[in-house]
Design a protein around this motif. Structure first.
Motif, PDB file in Angstrom:
ATOM      1  N   GLN A 126     -41.821  28.041  16.892  1.00 22.39           N
ATOM      2  CA  GLN A 126     -40.537  28.498  16.370  1.00 22.39           C
ATOM      3  C   GLN A 126     -39.817  29.419  17.342  1.00 22.39           C
ATOM      4  N   LEU A 127     -40.552  30.179  18.139  1.00 17.26           N
ATOM      5  CA  LEU A 127     -39.912  31.019  19.150  1.00 17.26           C
ATOM      6  C   LEU A 127     -39.211  30.162  20.209  1.00 17.26           C
ATOM      7  N   ALA A 161     -47.388  28.871   7.388  1.00 18.45           N
ATOM      8  CA  ALA A 161     -46.604  29.443   8.491  1.00 18.45           C
ATOM      9  C   ALA A 161     -45.281  28.718   8.643  1.00 18.45           C
ATOM     10  N   LEU A 170     -37.205  36.853  14.049  1.00 20.27           N
ATOM     11  CA  LEU A 170     -38.370  35.971  14.050  1.00 20.27           C
ATOM     12  C   LEU A 170     -39.607  36.687  14.595  1.00 20.27           C
ATOM     13  N   LEU A 173     -41.755  30.924   8.541  1.00 19.16           N
ATOM     14  CA  LEU A 173     -41.033  31.195   9.778  1.00 19.16           C
ATOM     15  C   LEU A 173     -39.827  30.288   9.965  1.00 19.16           C
ATOM     16  N   GLY A 185     -42.842  37.435  12.479  1.00 20.24           N
ATOM     17  CA  GLY A 185     -44.059  36.788  12.950  1.00 20.24           C
ATOM     18  C   GLY A 185     -45.223  37.754  13.064  1.00 20.24           C
ATOM     19  N   LEU A 244     -45.727  30.097  15.086  1.00 25.29           N
ATOM     20  CA  LEU A 244     -44.834  31.133  15.610  1.00 25.29           C
ATOM     21  C   LEU A 244     -44.409  30.817  17.039  1.00 25.29           C
ATOM     22  N   TRP A 254     -50.979  30.268  12.159  1.00 27.26           N
ATOM     23  CA  TRP A 254     -49.822  31.166  12.206  1.00 27.26           C
ATOM     24  C   TRP A 254     -49.316  31.377  13.630  1.00 27.26           C
TER      25      TRP A 254
END
Length: 535
Positions: free
Chosen positions: A80-81, A239, A271, A243, A275, A77, A73
């Motif tokens: 994706q950030l 995840a 997000l 996300l 998250g 995250l 996860w």
């Protein structure tokens, strides 16, 4: 009274300014611009919808990686950030509906951008279907009467898959009706739903941690099917599925007040909030589960944890909140997909574009696109009637398609940075606004832009390959259905092939397949610099 009138006048003046800015891109203000900052945040958060997707895919992640799948996860995250940071910068430069399509087009070429939009909109239709199918994970756990077909409620069983299709189609009828109403109604439903989801998620997290039977050290042990590597690669699907969709705040830019200032913030905030909440839900579920070895956590997931640990009454009450989250998520994803379809259609880039581009003057909603997305998603849900394996195939396919579409934005963005043609001090290369609506510099990554963009691309490539890899143990565990093992790749190829065929037919008829109204591309920028007109 005077204060209220003054505030209304200020909003009207700001809305007019947003409409003028939109006209600079060659588009008229047809969608009603009525969404504020919380509504913009709600659009992104409800698409992600941690309650919907964590409950839907927790069992899958745990079955392969055991408790250690929790660590996938924070890894996903972080990746994706990086992508969201790039998107936030673009949202300040191009506040347009159909964000992925518009961004990719203006960073590369109209043809490349068209395929990015095409892949994204097909992927969004699949995501709508997958979100609606999540009802099967929750409703029968609340009341057995929701199991209308057979007795086995597991989504992997024949009766569970068929029941999931029926529940999903019923939900899609409701969300389509809401999407045909005024966008203010849609916004209210979305905001109320998101508020309920956040409150419910926080309450679930608190209850799970206060009923924990073990310490966090258990997450260092896999105990799943694939060991440590399986936990990282296959377990990361949970995840990866959750996300996504934070770009929805950008999709609704033309309905948002002060979008250059609002959308970048809400993309990142949606997000980040999802998250944190999602990670705590995963950890709490592992710590509070009655058993990690009886097999129920791998088949029933968090629904089993809530009803077994918190008691039937409390557990089912909390699951009702999950149902609300699923409904609102389906609504938000359908709305986002309809805006993508609308954005491409008004550029004349799709079959039936004239009809799809129509916006109701009364509601400010593109009704034809909402119907199209709803009907297409319902048809995909009915695939569940054919085979239970379609449930997982649909879910994974939509993730891979969205990741590929995201990569088709971050990759050309990186190329422009490397070539020195990406100017972060300007809102758009053909419309040099150097400030947002508040008079401040637009959101920019500054000197961090290149490393963040590069890492976002590397992450996007790795995750897309990971999701699309034809693992028999994941996609065809029972064997004998080779097409499910290769479903994601086959669906992607079919999507690109169908899009290429359409463009070839259009070109053969002597029409331009990319009749965009106002596009900034590297070639167009060069022409503008040389004094040539830019289309």
């Amino acid at each position: 009274m005077s204060v209220t009138a003054s505030a209304a006048g200020a909003r009207s003046e700001a809305s007019q300014g947003d409409s003028v800015a939109l006209a600079g891109f060659g588009y008229r203000q047809e969608l009603h611009r009525s969404l504020g900052q919380y509504a913009s945040f709600a659009a992104g958060f409800s698409f992600i919808s941690v309650l919907t997707t964590v409950f839907q895919f927790f069992a899958f992640g745990f079955s392969f990686g055991g408790a250690a799948f929790f660590w996938t996860w924070p890894a996903v995250l972080a990746g994706q950030l990086l992508v969201a940071a790039c998107f936030a910068e673009l949202a300040a430069r191009y506040p347009l509906s159909g964000a992925i399509y518009q961004w990719s087009t203006r960073l590369s070429t109209p043809s490349f951008g068209w395929f990015a939009g095409w892949i994204m909109v097909i992927g969004q239709m699949v995501v709508v279907a997958a979100a609606a199918l999540a009802l099967q994970v929750v409703l029968p756990a609340i009341w057995s009467g929701f199991q209308l077909v057979g007795t086995d409620s597991s989504p992997a069983s024949a009766s569970g898959a068929a029941n999931a299709a029926l529940l999903a189609v019923a939900l899609l009828v409701v969300t389509t009706v809401v999407n045909l109403l005024d966008n203010r109604v849609m916004s209210v439903v979305n905001r109320v739903g998101v508020t309920a989801e956040i409150v419910g998620a926080v309450l679930i997290v608190v209850l799970l941690f206060t009923h924990a039977d073990r310490g966090p050290g258990v997450t260092l042990h896999t105990g799943g099917q694939g060991g440590a590597i399986g936990a990282l690669l296959v377990g990361s699907f949970t995840a990866a599925y959750v996300l996504i969709g934070f770009d929805s705040a950008g999709e609704l830019s033309e309905e948002t007040r002060s979008p250059r200032r609002t959308a970048p913030r809400t993309i990142l905030l949606a997000l980040a909030a999802a998250g944190v909440l999602g990670g705590l839900l995963l950890l709490g579920g592992v710590l509070a589960a009655p058993s990690l070895t009886d097999g129920r956590l791998s088949t029933e997931g968090l629904s089993y944890v809530l009803t077994s640990t918190l008691g039937e009454g409390v557990g089912r009450a909390l699951l009702v909140d999950v149902v609300v989250a699923i409904a609102v998520a389906t609504l938000a994803i359908q709305t986002s997909g309809s805006r993508m379809l609308f954005s491409m259609a008004r550029d004349g880039s799709l079959p039936g574009a004239r009809l799809l581009a129509k916006v109701s003057p009364r509601t400010g909603m593109p009704t034809a696109t909402a119907l199209t997305v709803g009907v297409a998603a319902a048809a995909l849900c009915l695939l569940n009637l054919a085979s239970p394996e379609a449930f997982l195939a649909i879910g994974t396919t939509c993730i891979a398609m969205l990741y590929l579409a995201y990569l088709m934005v971050t990759a050309p963005m990186l190329l422009r940075r490397l070539r020195g043609t990406y100017d972060t001090t300007r809102a758009d290369t053909t419309h040099p606004d150097t400030t947002d609506e508040s008079g401040k510099p637009p959101f920019s990554l500054g000197r961090w832009g290149l490393p963040v963009n590069a890492l976002a691309c590397l992450y996007g490539v790795a995750m897309t390959v990971n999701l699309a890899w034809p693992r028999a143990t994941v996609y065809d565990p029972a064997g004998g259905h080779w097409y499910f093992q290769w479903f994601t790749i086959l669906f992607l190829l079919a999507t690109v092939g169908l899009g290429g065929l359409y463009r070839a037919v259009v070109a053969r008829r002597g029409r331009r397949p990319d009749p965009l109204k106002s596009v900034s591309t590297p070639a167009a920028d060069a022409a503008s610099t040389a004094g040539s007109p830019v289309r």
